[in-house]
Design an enzyme around this catalytic site. Structure first.
Site, short mmCIF file in Angstrom:
data_model
loop_
_atom_site.label_atom_id
_atom_site.label_comp_id
_atom_site.label_asym_id
_atom_site.label_seq_id
_atom_site.Cartn_x
_atom_site.Cartn_y
_atom_site.Cartn_z
N ASP A 218 -7.76 -5.68 2.47
CA ASP A 218 -7.35 -4.28 2.36
C ASP A 218 -7.09 -3.79 3.79
O ASP A 218 -7.39 -4.47 4.77
CB ASP A 218 -8.41 -3.43 1.65
C1 NOJ Z 1 -6.05 1.09 1.18
C2 NOJ Z 1 -6.31 1.04 -0.29
O1 NOJ Z 1 -7.69 0.80 -0.53
C3 NOJ Z 1 -5.51 -0.02 -1.02
O2 NOJ Z 1 -5.71 0.13 -2.39
C4 NOJ Z 1 -4.07 0.06 -0.65
O3 NOJ Z 1 -3.33 -0.91 -1.36
C5 NOJ Z 1 -3.94 -0.14 0.85
N1 NOJ Z 1 -4.66 0.91 1.54
C6 NOJ Z 1 -2.49 -0.15 1.31
O4 NOJ Z 1 -1.94 1.10 1.24
#
Ligand code: NOJ
Length: 752
Positions: A292
């Site tokens: 993530d």
């Molecule tokens: C953080 C989020 O937790 C995740 O779900 C997302 O895909 C990413 N950022 C990218 O934007």
């Protein structure tokens, strides 16, 4: 420059999906050979580049950045040190960046373009939790298809969805992105969404890679506070958290995203047990594991790594193939290989996975496959997609209460008052994760009433949001003081035959970083509701929300409650369809509605205690100041008609158990019902939940019609994972329940 023609010969395969790679068929083999050949030419830096993902930055079609982080990234793209990017979208931008990388970086390996196309792109579909309330798998698949089609038309080939985190805590803001609290329903929906995004043939330019996220346990953040610690038993991990991920993998999901959290002491991004042992070894996952955003570097804050260099080694060795925005791999992985902390074999395995996705998509054949500006125009606003969105929104709504038969409304000759600032809000119904959509592009409730020719008087009452424009990355200021509008609303409500009140959460009160400690109607809305109720109790409350709310007062006092969630672009039209009875609501709650936030976590598939009660004395498991039961249970939802269940028959055979039941529409309207099947293992070596959903069927019945429903449960449905994660099937007596919610009372038992 890399020759695309050379590799095109490998792409004559007939059916290119990730699940087909499991088969020992020629497409998979030819892709692996192509990867071998390509990897033989790659330097270690270039390989690590494929494991590096950057967020998009400058206007790609404008002048090259001259300094700072933008220049740093720009140079890396040119040097082949980036394998994928997120948040660069739109055909012009995507083409420009792809062209730069393909033409100017050493081997010209095309990029993957990722984006959070979670519930729509230009057209916004209902939030995923709402869609889950439809229990309608074909509709959910169709909705994901719309998202994929529009995102693909805009240059995107990788969505970071579906989010398949199970959660039992409505305080957690991200429940809006998932399918609720149940692993069986969650698994079915995960598969439908993966199918919708990916289709079954990656050669199609309408299909994109999907991502099951967040692996794993993110939905169990303590106290429902986002990014918080996750500490769960192996039983919860294997029986509740992991099943939707496994189902996604079985459906051929292309990627899996690590979660931010630590789980049982180890950050998910460095969790070998989860990623290497379970996901890659046991489940034979062949796709890409992406971190993530910054979940690598956050290991330093977790106190698990001293520095970024250590982060690089820990993540790579755990099997996290791609680093999103931690700068750990690009800056430190090479050193970690040189000093022997990470083997080249580990790097090669990750790079192979990334390249495999690029081959599967056919990007080596045509890196601009998703860059067709005519297609982009066509799907910028597509009427068919609007009608899918409207239909999905109607299917998602849950009728929580309909006393006095206020609904469906018969507006002719009636004085209707509409109250609530949300009723005229065109932004909030889009919910969170609608980054590609135009702001304020939803059809509001008042607009839809106008379009339907319903006359009404509108008074906003109190404003929900205090102050100016709202921001995706900032806290939303809620109006707690300004009562302007209250008096006007009361006077409008006073003489009405019926008052439609649209209250609830703003679209940016749920989602990432938006946990709430209180699940009440935010701001002054509860006071508004009570003030209006005093002068006119004939209220239909249309509840807009990204999570279950604690609405005990409304449930006790207001005769009609329709849960609309955040319904997306077609919000108003869909709500009016339901209010007027043009659509008979059939949604069922995918998550328990608590009586108060103090009951959390509350969920239907709990374990029995040794003191279940109720008892006359105080010594049983309960609260002395609140009931321990939910306000509205999991699976609950009403219709404008009524259904009854009878004739339960249970017939075990060698491999399965067949369960039949008769469903009758006893009301006077045509309607749909979601028939739900639950089991309970009476005695087992590990205590099992009081009820577990094991099947459901959604059926449409004419008034007075009856039908026989049959569920065939394989014997395996009666098993569970033990504390070691081993599947376990024990003989014994099982209760069976069938009905319209998790409180189903028609019951029988079977000895297996
Ligand atoms: C953080 C989020 O937790 C995740 O779900 C997302 O895909 C990413 N950022 C990218 O934007």
């Amino acid at each position: 420059m890399f020759s695309f023609q050379r590799f095109s010969l490998f792409l004559f395969c007939s059916f290119l999906s990730l699940s087909s790679l499991f088969a020992q068929s020629s497409p998979a083999d030819s892709i692996e050979i192509a990867i071998d050949r390509l990897m033989a030419k790659m330097t270690l830096e270039e390989k690590i580049g494929q494991m590096n993902q950057y967020n998009g930055f400058w206007d790609v079609t404008g002048p090259a950045p001259k300094a700072g982080a933008d220049k740093f990234k720009y140079d890396h793209f040119k040097q082949g040190l980036v394998g994928s990017v997120l948040n660069v979208r739109g055909v012009k931008q995507v083409r420009a960046l792809q062209e730069m990388v393909v033409k100017e970086s050493g081997l010209g390996i095309p990029l993957l373009f990722g984006f959070d196309a979670v519930h729509g792109y230009n057209t916004v579909l209902p939030i995923p939790l709402a869609e889950a309330a439809s229990w309608d798998l074909p509709a959910i698949e169709r909705s994901a298809r719309v998202t994929a089609t529009e995102a693909a038309a805009s240059g995107i080939n990788w969505t970071f969805a579906p989010m398949v985190d199970i959660s039992r805590d409505a305080r957690w803001g991200r429940v809006m992105e998932g399918a609720g609290e149940d692993p069986y329903l969650g698994s079915q929906i995960a598969m439908a969404r993966v199918k919708g995004f990916q289709g079954n043939d990656f050669r199609s330019p309408f299909n994109i890679l999907a991502t099951a996220k967040h692996f794993a346990g993110y939905g169990f953040a303590e106290g429902g506070r986002d990014y918080n610690t996750v500490d769960v038993s192996p039983l919860t991990l294997h029986n509740i958290i992991l099943p939707p991920f496994k189902a996604s993998v079985q459906q051929g999901v292309a990627s899996v995203m690590n979660s931010f959290n630590i789980i049982n002491g180890v950050p998910a991004t460095a969790n070998r047990y989860l990623v290497q042992d379970i996901l890659k070894r046991d489940w034979k996952f062949k796709g890409v594991v992406v971190s993530d955003w910054g979940s690598g570097v956050e290991m330093i804050d977790h106190g698990y790594a001293e520095n970024l260099s250590q982060v690089a080694a820990l993540s790579a060795n755990a099997g996290s193939d791609v680093d999103m925005e931690s700068y750990a791999y690009v800056n430190h992985l090479k050193n970690q290989v040189t000093n022997g902390n990470v083997s080249v074999a580990v790097i090669d395995q990750s790079v192979r996975r990334v390249l495999r996705l690029k081959f599967l998509l056919g990007l080596f054949n045509d890196p601009y496959k998703y860059c067709d500006s005519t297609r982009e125009q066509v799907y910028a606003m597509h009427p068919e997609h609007a009608s899918v969105a409207r239909d999905m929104a109607r299917r998602s709504m849950v009728l929580l209460k309909n006393d006095q038969d206020l609904l469906p409304l018969k507006p002719a000759g009636k004085k209707i008052a509409v109250i609530g600032s949300l009723a005229a809000d065109k932004n909030s119904p889009l919910g969170n994760w609608r980054l590609a959509a135009k702001d304020s592009s939803a059809v509001s409730l008042v607009e839809a009433l106008d379009a339907a020719g319903v006359s009404y008087t509108y008074a906003p009452g109190v404003q929900l949001v205090a102050g100016g424009p709202v921001h995706f990355v900032q806290e939303l200021p809620i109006n707690e003081n300004d009562t302007t509008g209250m008096a006007q609303a009361i006077s409008v409500a006073k003489d009405a035959d019926v008052v439609i009140m649209m209250l609830g959460e703003h679209g940016l009160q749920s989602g990432e970083g938006r946990s709430r400690a209180q699940l009440n109607l935010p701001g002054l809305q509860q006071s508004l509701l009570e003030a209006v109720h005093k002068v006119n109790p004939r209220i239909v409350l249309v509840l807009m929300s990204g999570r279950p709310l604690a609405i005990s007062w409304a449930a006790a006092h207001v005769p009609g409650i329709l849960l609309a969630w955040q319904p997306g672009s077609q919000s108003g039209h869909a709500i009016v369809d339901v209010l007027l009875g043009k659509y008979n609501p059939a949604g069922k709650l995918p998550m328990t509605f608590p009586r108060s936030d103090r009951q959390l976590p509350i969920y239907y598939n709990q374990f029995s205690t040794g003191r279940p009660g109720p008892k006359k004395e105080v010594f049983w498991s309960h609260y002395i100041d609140e009931a321990h039961t939910p306000l509205y249970e999991f699976g609950y939802g009403k219709s404008y008609t009524q259904f009854s269940y009878s004739d339960l028959q249970i017939t075990p055979s060698k491999d399965s158990v067949s369960i039949t039941v008769t469903l009758t529409n006893t009301g006077s309207l045509k309607g749909e019902e979601v028939a739900q099947l639950y089991i309970h293992d009476r005695v087992s070596s590990v205590v099992r939940p009081v009820r577990e959903l094991k099947g459901f069927k959604k059926l449409l019945l004419e008034p007075g019609a009856r039908t026989s429903i049959r569920f065939d449960l394989p014997r395996s449905a009666f098993g569970y994972f033990d504390a070691q994660g081993k599947w376990f099937l024990e003989p014994g007596l099982f209760d069976i329940y069938v009905g319209g919610s998790s409180f189903a009372s028609l019951t029988g038992a079977v000895q297996l």
